[in-house]
Write an enzyme that holds these catalytic residues in place. Structure first.
Site, PDB file in Angstrom:
ATOM      1  N   LYS A   7       0.621  -1.219   0.023  1.00 45.11           N
ATOM      2  CA  LYS A   7       0.266  -0.137   0.092  1.00 45.11           C
ATOM      3  C   LYS A   7       0.663   1.303  -0.314  1.00 45.11           C
ATOM      4  O   LYS A   7       0.392   2.350  -0.678  1.00 45.11           O
ATOM      5  CB  LYS A   7      -1.101   0.137   1.030  1.00 45.11           C
ATOM      6  CG  LYS A   7      -2.161  -1.330   1.220  1.00 45.11           C
ATOM      7  CD  LYS A   7      -3.049  -1.676   2.317  1.00 45.11           C
ATOM      8  CE  LYS A   7      -1.826  -0.703   3.858  1.00 45.11           C
ATOM      9  NZ  LYS A   7      -2.193  -2.058   4.277  1.00 45.11           N
ATOM     10  N   ARG A  51      -9.865   0.826   9.168  1.00 49.92           N
ATOM     11  CA  ARG A  51      -9.480  -0.816   9.367  1.00 49.92           C
ATOM     12  C   ARG A  51     -10.897  -1.818  10.501  1.00 49.92           C
ATOM     13  O   ARG A  51      -9.964  -2.925  11.106  1.00 49.92           O
ATOM     14  CB  ARG A  51      -7.474  -1.177  10.646  1.00 49.92           C
ATOM     15  CG  ARG A  51      -6.245  -0.623   9.921  1.00 49.92           C
ATOM     16  CD  ARG A  51      -5.152  -0.896  10.226  1.00 49.92           C
ATOM     17  NE  ARG A  51      -4.091  -1.658   9.990  1.00 49.92           N
ATOM     18  CZ  ARG A  51      -2.907  -1.227  10.112  1.00 49.92           C
ATOM     19  NH1 ARG A  51      -3.302   0.015   9.198  1.00 49.92           N
ATOM     20  NH2 ARG A  51      -2.034  -2.017   9.632  1.00 49.92           N
ATOM     21  N   ARG A  53      11.464  -5.677   4.944  1.00 56.30           N
ATOM     22  CA  ARG A  53      11.198  -4.787   4.662  1.00 56.30           C
ATOM     23  C   ARG A  53      12.242  -4.145   6.520  1.00 56.30           C
ATOM     24  O   ARG A  53      12.649  -3.493   6.580  1.00 56.30           O
ATOM     25  CB  ARG A  53      10.173  -4.085   5.163  1.00 56.30           C
ATOM     26  CG  ARG A  53       9.645  -3.054   5.705  1.00 56.30           C
ATOM     27  CD  ARG A  53       8.244  -2.313   4.855  1.00 56.30           C
ATOM     28  NE  ARG A  53       6.916  -2.407   5.791  1.00 56.30           N
ATOM     29  CZ  ARG A  53       5.783  -2.265   6.000  1.00 56.30           C
ATOM     30  NH1 ARG A  53       5.448  -1.723   4.716  1.00 56.30           N
ATOM     31  NH2 ARG A  53       4.751  -2.798   6.933  1.00 56.30           N
ATOM     32  N   ARG A  89      11.937  -0.758  11.764  1.00 57.43           N
ATOM     33  CA  ARG A  89      10.273  -1.005  12.386  1.00 57.43           C
ATOM     34  C   ARG A  89      10.050  -2.257  13.119  1.00 57.43           C
ATOM     35  O   ARG A  89      10.220  -3.541  12.829  1.00 57.43           O
ATOM     36  CB  ARG A  89       9.389  -1.302  11.582  1.00 57.43           C
ATOM     37  CG  ARG A  89       8.911   0.642  11.190  1.00 57.43           C
ATOM     38  CD  ARG A  89       7.579   0.261   9.621  1.00 57.43           C
ATOM     39  NE  ARG A  89       6.105  -0.420  10.578  1.00 57.43           N
ATOM     40  CZ  ARG A  89       5.557  -0.559  10.127  1.00 57.43           C
ATOM     41  NH1 ARG A  89       4.973   0.298   7.910  1.00 57.43           N
ATOM     42  NH2 ARG A  89       4.297  -1.265  10.448  1.00 57.43           N
ATOM     43  N   ARG A 136      -0.345  -8.987  13.143  1.00 53.81           N
ATOM     44  CA  ARG A 136      -0.668  -8.357  12.719  1.00 53.81           C
ATOM     45  C   ARG A 136      -1.856  -8.490  11.096  1.00 53.81           C
ATOM     46  O   ARG A 136      -2.380  -8.217  11.071  1.00 53.81           O
ATOM     47  CB  ARG A 136       0.067  -7.358  12.035  1.00 53.81           C
ATOM     48  CG  ARG A 136       0.848  -6.694  12.791  1.00 53.81           C
ATOM     49  CD  ARG A 136       2.464  -6.030  12.438  1.00 53.81           C
ATOM     50  NE  ARG A 136       1.819  -5.296  11.400  1.00 53.81           N
ATOM     51  CZ  ARG A 136       3.207  -4.854  10.014  1.00 53.81           C
ATOM     52  NH1 ARG A 136       4.202  -4.931  10.776  1.00 53.81           N
ATOM     53  NH2 ARG A 136       3.387  -4.098   9.679  1.00 53.81           N
TER      54      ARG A 136
HETATM   55  P1  AMP Z   1       0.578   0.254   9.220  1.00 47.88           P
HETATM   56  O1  AMP Z   1       1.777   1.584   9.231  1.00 47.88           O
HETATM   57  O2  AMP Z   1      -0.341   0.968   8.170  1.00 47.88           O
HETATM   58  O3  AMP Z   1       1.108  -1.106   8.599  1.00 47.88           O
HETATM   59  O4  AMP Z   1       0.401   0.418  10.317  1.00 47.88           O
HETATM   60  C1  AMP Z   1       0.934  -0.110  12.065  1.00 47.88           C
HETATM   61  C2  AMP Z   1       0.234  -0.288  12.908  1.00 47.88           C
HETATM   62  O5  AMP Z   1       0.162   1.176  13.532  1.00 47.88           O
HETATM   63  C3  AMP Z   1      -0.400  -0.839  12.924  1.00 47.88           C
HETATM   64  O6  AMP Z   1      -0.139  -2.372  13.067  1.00 47.88           O
HETATM   65  C4  AMP Z   1      -1.440  -0.527  14.433  1.00 47.88           C
HETATM   66  O7  AMP Z   1      -0.562  -0.714  15.737  1.00 47.88           O
HETATM   67  C5  AMP Z   1      -1.220   1.001  14.091  1.00 47.88           C
HETATM   68  N1  AMP Z   1      -2.285   1.304  13.515  1.00 47.88           N
HETATM   69  C6  AMP Z   1      -2.202   2.015  11.799  1.00 47.88           C
HETATM   70  N2  AMP Z   1      -3.199   2.302  11.103  1.00 47.88           N
HETATM   71  C7  AMP Z   1      -4.337   1.922  12.520  1.00 47.88           C
HETATM   72  C8  AMP Z   1      -5.807   1.972  12.128  1.00 47.88           C
HETATM   73  N3  AMP Z   1      -6.188   2.482  11.241  1.00 47.88           N
HETATM   74  N4  AMP Z   1      -6.647   1.810  13.134  1.00 47.88           N
HETATM   75  C9  AMP Z   1      -5.632   1.255  14.320  1.00 47.88           C
HETATM   76  N5  AMP Z   1      -4.723   0.675  14.206  1.00 47.88           N
HETATM   77  C10 AMP Z   1      -3.803   1.307  13.677  1.00 47.88           C
END
Ligand code: AMP
Length: 192
Positions: free
Chosen positions: A14, A89, A128, A134, A146
């Protein structure tokens, strides 16, 4: 306005594709993951709260996430449209997004899901993790959590928009340019 939800499991590409889409369509990219990481990097109260969930691979509570998203949208009213990446989400987040856009007399244009098999996701995220710094990309059990959270809490968001005829799946396997072309084929018809 084009309001796009770029959807898919962690590691589906994404962020990579959003960067290319921003260049082509001039939309504002809003990644809730990036916003959380920015807050964490600055040790803000929001960042500290989010950190406890993110490091376990769990979702940050809806009220926190929706409030942050709303602030970002409201701070950028004069744009051609938005690419929402990693949001919504959960179903309550999807309902909150619909309400927020409706307040602006607007709506989600399309949700596009990048379809990638689990084993490929784990492989990509571990690679990654070697450079992203991260923590949630560096531990296979957190990565698998996740993916499970995606299946149980996030995938219903696809069905929510599919029921309104607004969701499509795109094959997320291939070169970055191939996948980008598939996305453009879905987005170009939205331009009037
Ligand atoms: P991402 O960078 O999108 O993979 O997000 C990393 C982490 O941030 C996720 O595993 C969640 O812990 C948190 N996170 C990101 N977006 C959301 C969301 N829309 N709702 C809840 N937690 C989120």
């Amino acid at each position: 306005m084009i309001n796009l939800i770029l959807f898919g499991p962690p590691g589906s590409g994404k962020g990579t594709q959003a960067a290319k889409l921003v260049e082509k369509y001039g939309l504002l990219h809003i990644s809730t993951g990036d916003l959380f990481r920015y807050e964490m990097g600055n040790d803000t109260p929001l960042g500290l709260e989010a950190k406890s969930y993110i490091e376990k691979g769990e979702l940050v509570p809806d009220s926190v996430t929706v409030g942050m998203l709303r602030n970002k949208v409201e701070a950028n009213p004069d744009v051609e449209g938005y690419i929402f990446d990693g949001f919504p989400r959960t179903i309550p987040q999807a309902e909150a997004l619909d309400r927020l856009l409706a307040e602006k007399n607007d709506a989600v244009s399309k949700l596009i899901m990048l379809d990638v098999a689990d084993n490929e996701l784990v492989k990509r995220l571990l690679v990654r993790g070697k450079t992203s710094g991260r923590k949630d990309d560096s531990d296979e059990s957190i990565i698998r959590n996740r993916i499970e959270v995606y299946k149980s809490e996030t995938s219903p968001v696809f069905d929510y928009y599919a029921a309104k005829g607004q969701a499509v799946k795109v094959d997320g396997i291939g070169s970055i340019d191939e996948i980008f072309s598939r996305l453009c084929a879905e987005i170009d018809p939205l331009q009037s």
